[in-house]
Design a protein around this motif. Structure first.
Motif, PDB file in Angstrom:
ATOM      1  N   GLU A 138       0.821  -1.221   0.000  1.00 39.14           N
ATOM      2  CA  GLU A 138       0.000   0.000   0.000  1.00 39.14           C
ATOM      3  C   GLU A 138       0.852   1.267   0.000  1.00 39.14           C
ATOM      4  OE1 GLU A 138      -2.687   1.975  -0.690  1.00 39.14           O
ATOM      5  OE2 GLU A 138      -3.966   0.610   0.463  1.00 39.14           O
ATOM      6  N   ARG A 168      -6.544  -1.259  -1.561  1.00 41.08           N
ATOM      7  CA  ARG A 168      -7.749  -2.015  -1.236  1.00 41.08           C
ATOM      8  C   ARG A 168      -8.990  -1.455  -1.932  1.00 41.08           C
ATOM      9  NH1 ARG A 168      -4.320  -2.231   2.653  1.00 41.08           N
ATOM     10  NH2 ARG A 168      -3.658  -4.272   3.374  1.00 41.08           N
ATOM     11  N   ARG A 179      -8.575  -2.750  -5.510  1.00 38.31           N
ATOM     12  CA  ARG A 179      -8.513  -4.209  -5.650  1.00 38.31           C
ATOM     13  C   ARG A 179      -9.789  -4.865  -5.151  1.00 38.31           C
ATOM     14  NH1 ARG A 179      -4.271  -6.831  -1.812  1.00 38.31           N
ATOM     15  NH2 ARG A 179      -6.142  -6.795  -0.534  1.00 38.31           N
ATOM     16  N   ASP A 180     -10.341  -4.356  -4.048  1.00 41.34           N
ATOM     17  CA  ASP A 180     -11.478  -5.031  -3.411  1.00 41.34           C
ATOM     18  C   ASP A 180     -12.787  -4.272  -3.582  1.00 41.34           C
ATOM     19  OD1 ASP A 180      -9.694  -6.983  -2.535  1.00 41.34           O
ATOM     20  OD2 ASP A 180      -9.274  -5.907  -0.682  1.00 41.34           O
ATOM     21  N   ALA A 240     -13.916  -4.157  -7.049  1.00 38.37           N
ATOM     22  CA  ALA A 240     -13.693  -5.447  -7.719  1.00 38.37           C
ATOM     23  C   ALA A 240     -14.838  -5.829  -8.649  1.00 38.37           C
ATOM     24  CB  ALA A 240     -13.483  -6.547  -6.672  1.00 38.37           C
ATOM     25  N   HIS A 272      -6.098  -4.794 -13.979  1.00 41.93           N
ATOM     26  CA  HIS A 272      -5.817  -6.235 -13.888  1.00 41.93           C
ATOM     27  C   HIS A 272      -4.905  -6.667 -15.019  1.00 41.93           C
ATOM     28  CE1 HIS A 272      -9.016  -6.427 -10.865  1.00 41.93           C
ATOM     29  NE2 HIS A 272      -9.717  -5.675 -11.688  1.00 41.93           N
ATOM     30  N   SER A 303      -3.142  -6.339   8.373  1.00 39.58           N
ATOM     31  CA  SER A 303      -3.984  -7.149   7.482  1.00 39.58           C
ATOM     32  C   SER A 303      -3.358  -8.517   7.263  1.00 39.58           C
ATOM     33  CB  SER A 303      -4.128  -6.475   6.119  1.00 39.58           C
ATOM     34  OG  SER A 303      -4.827  -5.279   6.249  1.00 39.58           O
ATOM     35  N   ARG A 336      -3.405 -10.686  10.393  1.00 41.93           N
ATOM     36  CA  ARG A 336      -4.723 -11.268  10.638  1.00 41.93           C
ATOM     37  C   ARG A 336      -4.909 -12.536   9.819  1.00 41.93           C
ATOM     38  NH1 ARG A 336      -8.241  -5.795   9.812  1.00 41.93           N
ATOM     39  NH2 ARG A 336      -8.312  -5.044  11.954  1.00 41.93           N
ATOM     40  N   ARG A 337      -4.407 -12.512   8.588  1.00 41.87           N
ATOM     41  CA  ARG A 337      -4.494 -13.703   7.739  1.00 41.87           C
ATOM     42  C   ARG A 337      -3.707 -14.856   8.352  1.00 41.87           C
ATOM     43  NH1 ARG A 337      -8.193 -13.742   5.945  1.00 41.87           N
ATOM     44  NH2 ARG A 337      -9.077 -11.952   4.936  1.00 41.87           N
ATOM     45  N   GLY A 346      -6.136 -17.613   9.049  1.00 41.70           N
ATOM     46  CA  GLY A 346      -5.901 -18.542   7.951  1.00 41.70           C
ATOM     47  C   GLY A 346      -6.349 -17.990   6.630  1.00 41.70           C
ATOM     48  N   GLY A 347      -6.090 -18.739   5.582  1.00 38.70           N
ATOM     49  CA  GLY A 347      -6.455 -18.299   4.239  1.00 38.70           C
ATOM     50  C   GLY A 347      -5.306 -17.537   3.631  1.00 38.70           C
ATOM     51  N   PRO A 348      -5.159 -17.642   2.315  1.00 38.59           N
ATOM     52  CA  PRO A 348      -4.046 -16.976   1.648  1.00 38.59           C
ATOM     53  C   PRO A 348      -4.303 -15.496   1.488  1.00 38.59           C
ATOM     54  CG  PRO A 348      -5.425 -18.055   0.034  1.00 38.59           C
ATOM     55  CD  PRO A 348      -6.041 -18.330   1.371  1.00 38.59           C
ATOM     56  N   PHE A 360      -3.751 -12.086  -1.152  1.00 35.87           N
ATOM     57  CA  PHE A 360      -4.264 -11.860  -2.491  1.00 35.87           C
ATOM     58  C   PHE A 360      -3.108 -11.526  -3.415  1.00 35.87           C
ATOM     59  CE2 PHE A 360      -6.357  -9.511  -5.840  1.00 35.87           C
ATOM     60  CZ  PHE A 360      -7.328 -10.431  -6.159  1.00 35.87           C
ATOM     61  N   SER A 393      -3.321  -9.267  -9.545  1.00 39.89           N
ATOM     62  CA  SER A 393      -4.426  -9.620 -10.431  1.00 39.89           C
ATOM     63  C   SER A 393      -4.090  -9.129 -11.820  1.00 39.89           C
ATOM     64  CB  SER A 393      -5.700  -8.955  -9.917  1.00 39.89           C
ATOM     65  OG  SER A 393      -6.772  -9.170 -10.800  1.00 39.89           O
ATOM     66  N   HIS A 403      -5.419 -10.952 -14.731  1.00 38.63           N
ATOM     67  CA  HIS A 403      -6.162 -11.818 -15.646  1.00 38.63           C
ATOM     68  C   HIS A 403      -6.642 -11.091 -16.894  1.00 38.63           C
ATOM     69  CE1 HIS A 403     -10.026 -10.032 -14.686  1.00 38.63           C
ATOM     70  NE2 HIS A 403      -9.563  -9.912 -13.448  1.00 38.63           N
ATOM     71  N   ARG A 444     -12.417 -12.567 -12.484  1.00 36.86           N
ATOM     72  CA  ARG A 444     -11.885 -11.915 -11.283  1.00 36.86           C
ATOM     73  C   ARG A 444     -12.019 -12.801 -10.057  1.00 36.86           C
ATOM     74  NH1 ARG A 444     -13.697  -5.558 -11.664  1.00 36.86           N
ATOM     75  NH2 ARG A 444     -13.143  -5.336 -13.856  1.00 36.86           N
ATOM     76  N   ARG A 466     -13.263  -0.799   3.726  1.00 37.35           N
ATOM     77  CA  ARG A 466     -11.925  -1.409   3.668  1.00 37.35           C
ATOM     78  C   ARG A 466     -10.826  -0.443   4.065  1.00 37.35           C
ATOM     79  NH1 ARG A 466     -15.122  -3.593   0.242  1.00 37.35           N
ATOM     80  NH2 ARG A 466     -15.444  -5.850   0.348  1.00 37.35           N
ATOM     81  N   VAL A 500     -17.845  -9.660  -4.985  1.00 38.15           N
ATOM     82  CA  VAL A 500     -16.635 -10.255  -5.564  1.00 38.15           C
ATOM     83  C   VAL A 500     -15.629 -10.595  -4.458  1.00 38.15           C
ATOM     84  CG1 VAL A 500     -14.613  -9.794  -7.018  1.00 38.15           C
ATOM     85  CG2 VAL A 500     -16.909  -9.243  -7.846  1.00 38.15           C
ATOM     86  N   SER A 501     -15.454  -9.699  -3.498  1.00 38.40           N
ATOM     87  CA  SER A 501     -14.517  -9.962  -2.397  1.00 38.40           C
ATOM     88  C   SER A 501     -14.914 -11.230  -1.647  1.00 38.40           C
ATOM     89  CB  SER A 501     -14.531  -8.816  -1.393  1.00 38.40           C
ATOM     90  OG  SER A 501     -14.026  -7.660  -1.975  1.00 38.40           O
ATOM     91  N   ARG A 508     -14.418 -14.379  -3.751  1.00 34.69           N
ATOM     92  CA  ARG A 508     -13.012 -14.785  -3.791  1.00 34.69           C
ATOM     93  C   ARG A 508     -12.653 -15.605  -2.562  1.00 34.69           C
ATOM     94  NH1 ARG A 508     -10.464  -8.921  -5.156  1.00 34.69           N
ATOM     95  NH2 ARG A 508     -10.445  -9.030  -7.434  1.00 34.69           N
ATOM     96  N   GLY A 549     -10.647 -19.765   0.055  1.00 39.81           N
ATOM     97  CA  GLY A 549     -10.764 -20.258   1.426  1.00 39.81           C
ATOM     98  C   GLY A 549     -10.483 -19.188   2.455  1.00 39.81           C
ATOM     99  N   GLY A 550     -10.641 -19.528   3.694  1.00 42.63           N
ATOM    100  CA  GLY A 550     -10.409 -18.569   4.767  1.00 42.63           C
ATOM    101  C   GLY A 550     -11.685 -17.827   5.077  1.00 42.63           C
TER     102      GLY A 550
END
Lengths: 445, 445
Positions: free
Chosen positions: A130, A141, A144-145, A148, A216, A323, A326-327, A331-333, A335, A338, A340, B35, B141, B322-323, B326, B331-332
């Motif tokens: 950031e 964010r 990206r979010d 999105a 993206h 942030s 916290r992951r 848990g969880g990956p 981001f 992007s 695509h 996305r 966010r 979308v968030s 995803r 997961g998570g």
């Protein structure tokens, strides 16, 4: 409730941002732990000289010159060294040893982003940045979010505080570029070597990152067209003011259709441009930054704040750190980058915009018709023309009649950069034109 | 690459936002799938009347009146009905049947947020609500994630487009409140019953949500002090202008220390206030919204954009969708409400601010000293006083001498609401004061 072990945080760099990050990590230990659900333990700060003076008083035992050992013992590495090497190698070492990374290094990301994101993606590491995009302004964010589900069509960003300070001062005080730069240096807004700022290099790096995020699509730094503010004159600022505009150094990211091939693509570019005083970007004063986003559904959005400064940038770094931590806990990956959409990135020649051109011409009958036909020959149509007399040069000691000259300020409708370049070349070669005094683009209509 | 099955999306509500969400989901199907990494399949739209006219042409077979069956077959439920019931029951049904939820329902969240977040947290469901806080402006966010390592000290928000349109029009056109409201209604910015907007109820709901997010503390709607714009007069706007201010309806969320107990807490409040014209919020025109955030490290940030509108709000809803989708794919868990700070929420009486007070007084020697002593008796100190003569009333037909009156516009230094209320009561009871014409707070210094 499950108790999590502390996350070990390694800091690379003890400069103005690094020292503030370290201070906040130490001072807000408890508050941050309750937000994350686990402690954030600062295990060390890698610097070149452990005895160098710091802007903040920090425990001496935290400092080390052995960055690699520090990285290998960390869960999270915060890279605030800047530059390409050794920052790049350190980040890759961190990722490959299983750590997550926070960086504020725009130069590195703009030049080697794809390599770093790919390395992170491969091992499921998080790479947050950031602070690299617009200092303290939260923009990663939102793009990206939050957006999105929308389509970003254009971004106009004031992303370099030094140049905005200089241009704002030229506008409000009538200073020359040199005078305004001297004040910026004195106040600490400009570095000893101001090239990265006033040459537009810093803004170009941010434009590459913003465009990649918004579209993206990987937008490499080499494809960002760049002009700095070094040629902006007090006279240009004055004539912009008279016409109701202000000159801003803009980072522009645009989704567009190629004028010849009809292919959809994107453009990223940096240059000083006319911005109408009614546009929200015109009210961004001093060293502040702002990112103006035009999205298909959301309409116009603007994000405003401090673009630089040690403690302000530290806020963005800590936001990334929390942030990411916290992951770790929930848990969880994270981001990954992007890309695509993978749209083609167009060169400046394919970009369409409007122009404000100032010409000095001989003041004789038929000149305006001659000039107008040069524009129409190149398919560039005129929106408005203003003519003012220029006093004949006082440098001539002779009593011979000197041809008087006039100044024309010409505003065009939308035209491609290619058509404009050809027009300007023809104008410069035309005998009625004594000087092409200024060519600037107009943005934000 | 792993192929994920489509996520089944149920839409509750087919109004202006719902219709735009449905349109974008159908039109951008492929782009959204790339996305997310999985398709988003709109399985139905629950409405009261399947034959009602819609603002967007949508396939008739998508519509149903059986909301409950639709919810039970969905992975994600988007609630755009508004109001408390049946929205609340539908969201609880969705959460308890294993679906994630996106909502734009500020009234429901402000009144029953804790219940809904707790239900979601219990089963690990996601509950996203970006569109409920400031329309299309991404603010959840930035506050929750980007500023996660910082401390928010204050938020000043223009969060209601209707009232901003009205106050802006009164300022630029010199209209009365009634005239400006009539224009807002005609242009579709105000609803047939404008009470929720001009009474400040909508802004109060958003203030509760903003304060809860910013301070990691549940701030119930009942604790938000609220004044609408119904008493704002053209004369107040005019006198604000003369003093270099503009009147804005502000939602204010503030971290503060209780003036008596010294306890740290927060306040949320909504009222029309003087904002200096040099403040970035003063340039927020028309029906636009903006959220100005003052953070400990990041400094001042502003987020600007459209606060309402079907398609603009749909952007925020789709961003949430979308968030959330995803997270389904990678997961998570999502992110639950953050209320670990759990600070006390103070009533308006404990809040300290500055005031602009307009008094009509008898014009005789010693009046100013009398007035000044009323202020000092209550511990309120004066920052500036301006006096102007008021023509004596022309309504008196008699030839007797009428005492002439003067108008005093008094700016105070910081004072508590309690001290101010006592001061105003004393002023009103004082024989030299013929009328307390206006009491407004001054914010954003």
């Amino acid at each position: 409730m499950i108790e999590y072990r502390n996350l070990r945080v390694a800091l690379l760099g003890g400069g103005s941002v690094g020292a503030q990050v370290a201070r906040l990590l130490l001072e807000q230990k408890d508050e941050l732990a309750s937000r994350v659900g686990a402690g954030l333990e600062l295990i060390g700060i890698a610097v070149r000289d452990v005895d160098a003076e710091r802007t903040v008083d920090l425990p001496r035992e935290l400092f080390t010159t052995d960055a690699e050992s520090l990285i290998l013992g960390a869960d999270v590495v915060i890279e605030l060294i800047g530059g390409i090497e050794p920052a790049r190698s350190y980040i890759l070492l961190a990722i490959n040893s299983g750590a997550d990374v926070v960086t504020a290094n725009k130069a590195l990301l703009a030049a080697h982003g794809p390599e770093l994101f790919e390395a992170a993606d491969k091992v499921g590491a998080q790479l947050n940045y950031e602070a690299a995009v617009a200092g303290a302004i939260p923009i990663v964010r939102p793009l990206r979010d939050s957006l999105a589900g929308d389509q970003v069509n254009r971004i106009l960003g004031i992303v370099n505080g030094t140049t905005n300070f200089i241009l704002d001062r030229m506008d409000t005080e009538g200073s020359s570029l040199e005078e305004a730069l001297a004040v910026a240096t004195e106040l600490g807004y400009a570095e000893a070597d101001p090239t990265a700022d006033i040459g537009g290099y810093d803004a170009a790096q941010k434009a590459a990152l913003l465009a990649s995020l918004a579209f993206h699509t990987t937008v490499p730094l080499e494809s960002v067209y760049r002009e700095g503010i070094t040629k902006v004159t007090a006279q240009q600022i004055e004539s912009a003011r008279k016409a109701g505009f202000v000159i801003k150094l803009l980072a522009i990211c645009e989704r567009l259709v190629h004028p010849e091939t009809g292919v959809e693509g994107v453009s990223a570019r940096v240059y000083p441009a006319f911005v109408h005083r009614s546009h929200p970007l015109a009210s961004v004063h001093g060293a502040n930054n702002a990112v103006f986003v035009e999205a298909e559904a959301a309409g116009s959005l603007m994000f405003y704040g401090a673009g630089a400064g040690g403690v302000q940038t530290a806020s963005a770094v800590l936001g990334d750190l929390v942030s990411l931590a916290r992951r770790h806990v929930v848990g969880g990956p994270g981001f990954a980058a992007s890309n695509h959409a993978d749209l083609p990135v167009f060169e400046i020649g394919s970009v369409t915009t409007r122009y404000a051109i100032t010409l000095e011409v001989t003041d004789e009958p038929g000149v305006l018709a001659t000039i107008a036909s040069v524009f129409s020959d190149h398919g560039v149509s005129l929106a408005q023309v203003e003519q003012s007399m220029t006093p004949a040069s006082t440098g001539t000691a002779s009593h011979e009649a000197v041809p008087s000259t006039a100044t024309l300020v010409i505003g065009t409708h939308e035209a491609t950069e290619a058509a404009l370049a050809a027009t300007v070349a023809s104008l410069a070669a035309n005998s009625v034109v004594t000087n092409v005094a200024s060519v600037l683009r107009v943005e934000g209509a």
